[in-house]
Design a protein around this motif. Structure first.
Motif, short mmCIF file in Angstrom:
data_model
loop_
_atom_site.label_atom_id
_atom_site.label_comp_id
_atom_site.label_asym_id
_atom_site.label_seq_id
_atom_site.Cartn_x
_atom_site.Cartn_y
_atom_site.Cartn_z
N SER A 146 0.47 -1.00 -0.12
CA SER A 146 0.02 -0.75 0.35
C SER A 146 1.01 1.03 0.02
O SER A 146 0.68 2.64 -0.22
N LEU A 147 2.22 1.47 0.25
CA LEU A 147 3.72 2.47 0.25
C LEU A 147 3.09 2.41 -1.42
O LEU A 147 4.08 1.55 -1.64
N PRO A 148 3.02 4.18 -1.69
CA PRO A 148 3.63 4.68 -2.55
C PRO A 148 4.39 4.00 -2.58
O PRO A 148 5.26 3.87 -4.29
N GLY A 149 5.65 4.05 -2.06
CA GLY A 149 7.59 3.37 -2.39
C GLY A 149 7.86 1.91 -3.12
O GLY A 149 9.13 1.91 -2.96
N ALA A 150 6.69 1.37 -2.66
CA ALA A 150 6.89 -0.06 -2.82
C ALA A 150 6.51 -0.57 -3.98
O ALA A 150 6.16 -1.37 -4.13
N GLY A 151 7.62 0.62 -5.11
CA GLY A 151 7.02 -0.17 -6.19
C GLY A 151 7.62 -2.19 -7.05
O GLY A 151 7.30 -2.40 -7.30
N ARG A 152 8.54 -1.81 -6.43
CA ARG A 152 9.65 -3.41 -6.44
C ARG A 152 8.77 -4.72 -5.97
O ARG A 152 8.34 -5.59 -6.47
#
Length: 437
Positions: A293-299
């Motif tokens: 759910s965190l935007p920075g967790a794209g990987r």
């Protein structure tokens, strides 16, 4: 009586498993392989007595740089009535990250409070807390309660002083007013401790803070460890030693780590799931949306997409609606804003713990939420649809064993906020695009 979970599929049953390799990833827990080996042996003996099979757990030994292992021998009927018997040899390999957990297990109350407030601010600022609440509200309540308790404690002293002043203004003796300050503050502390014991909040907020950092700045040591896990999975899958199923099992926030490691294994060795042993992923009481759910967790979202796209992978996710410390019956793929390439992948199932205990025992289990969260790894009083030990050491592959149970998709019970928000705000926005693998 043989547990339904230990039974073979009723028709056209494939050849049973003779050799299996299990990779186990624990949740955010400072306890290491000694604890989980003992748990498997003790609870496995109880489960075998209930399920009508024999389970022998061998001694624990070191396995590689970041692991420990033990052997398991399962013996019992393939299906009731016992027309044939099977013997299965399973190697359980514990993939360790408990040392990393201990290195980031703050004990000072001030550090815990700081981490809790900073992590909650992150999840509020990025909208991740709201996205998770729309998916399922119970785990969000479990995360928010510690914040409310901390704020109440911070406000306890000034509120006690205000109450003391009000007592004196109302005519109470000054001594009584002064004595009321520590008494009221002590009552607040005792109340907070009672709530903490009930919910085991310190464990929960440590995991919360660790995952928040993982989805923003990252943990280099963790990334290196997950790469090592991926390489170990590839090495075992390509090992010519007999293996009918290579099963990755994860509990709680370990489901995040196992998903990452398995996805990276598939990315490193394209076609891995189509050759060698049958590849399977069993996630229990999963917390995947806490990271996705965190935007920075794209990987991480890209790694979930890798798992979702692999049609040669068996993926089963067991979560109990009564377990407030997981995202119950929530698809980790669609929760990350990703398309689901095929139905029932993962297959979302309810372990139905209520049917496996007497009403009194189950009521006590539900009251102890932390204990309930670990029931996935433990024996039950009665045979039922879920048997952790038959799943991980029995004669049938994960996909075959669970094929007859329909996936519980679109479970509506915990999506009250989403239904309300859809009327006012429309569909939830995805947390962000997946990064390139």
């Amino acid at each position: 009586m043989t547990s339904p979970a230990a039974s073979a599929p009723p028709e056209a049953a494939p050849a049973p498993v003779r050799h299996r390799h299990v990779f186990y990833v624990s949740g955010f827990d400072p306890k290491g392989p000694a604890h989980y080996h003992r748990l498997y042996a003790d609870e496995g003996a109880k489960a075998a007595a209930v399920g009508g099979y024999a389970l022998e757990v061998g001694p624990r030994r070191r396995a590689g740089e970041h692991g420990a292992a033990w052997s398991v021998r399962w013996r019992g009927p393939l299906q009731p009535p016992a027309a044939a018997a099977a013997e299965v040899h399973t190697e359980v390999e514990f993939l360790r990250w408990d040392d990393l957990v201990r290195a980031h297990w703050p004990r000072h109350a001030g550090v815990l409070a700081r981490d809790l407030l900073a992590t909650t601010a992150l999840y509020l600022r990025t909208g991740a807390l709201w996205r998770m609440a729309r998916l399922a509200w119970p785990p969000v309540v479990a995360l928010v309660v510690p914040v409310l308790v901390l704020l109440a404690l911070l406000a306890a002293l000034p509120l006690a002083a205000l109450a003391s002043w009000a007592l004196v203004r109302a005519g109470a003796p000054l001594a009584a007013g002064v004595a009321a300050v520590p008494a009221l503050a002590a009552a607040a502390v005792l109340g907070a401790r009672a709530i903490e014991r009930r919910m085991n909040m310190q464990w929960l907020l440590r995991s919360y803070a660790y995952t928040g950092r993982q989805g923003t700045h990252g943990w280099p040591a963790l990334e290196a460890r997950l790469d090592a896990f991926a390489q170990r999975i590839v090495a075992r899958a390509e090992d010519p030693a007999p293996c009918d199923e290579l099963l990755v099992v994860a509990h709680s926030s370990g489901s995040i780590m196992a998903s990452i490691a398995l996805a990276r294994a598939l990315q490193r060795a394209p076609g891995l799931a189509r050759r060698g042993p049958r590849l399977a992923l069993l996630t229990l009481g999963q917390w995947s949306p806490l990271l996705s759910s965190l935007p920075g967790a794209g990987r991480f979202r890209a790694e979930l997409a890798t798992l979702a796209a692999e049609d040669a992978l068996d993926w089963v996710d067991f979560t109990a609606p009564a377990d407030g410390c997981c995202f119950a019956l929530t698809d980790p793929v669609t929760a990350a804003g990703l398309p689901r390439p095929r139905p029932a992948h993962p297959r979302l199932l309810n372990p139905r713990f209520a049917s496996q205990f007497s009403p009194a025992t189950y009521a006590a289990l539900v009251r102890d939420r932390f204990r309930l969260h670990f029931q996935y790894l433990m024996a039950a009083e009665r045979a039922g649809d879920y048997d952790y030990f038959a799943l991980t050491a029995g004669p049938w592959r994960l996909g075959e064993r669970c094929a007859g149970r329909p996936s519980i998709d679109g479970y509506p019970r915990f999506q009250v906020l989403d239904r309300w928000a859809r009327r006012l705000l429309g569909p939830a926005k995805p947390p962000g695009p997946p990064a390139s693998p």
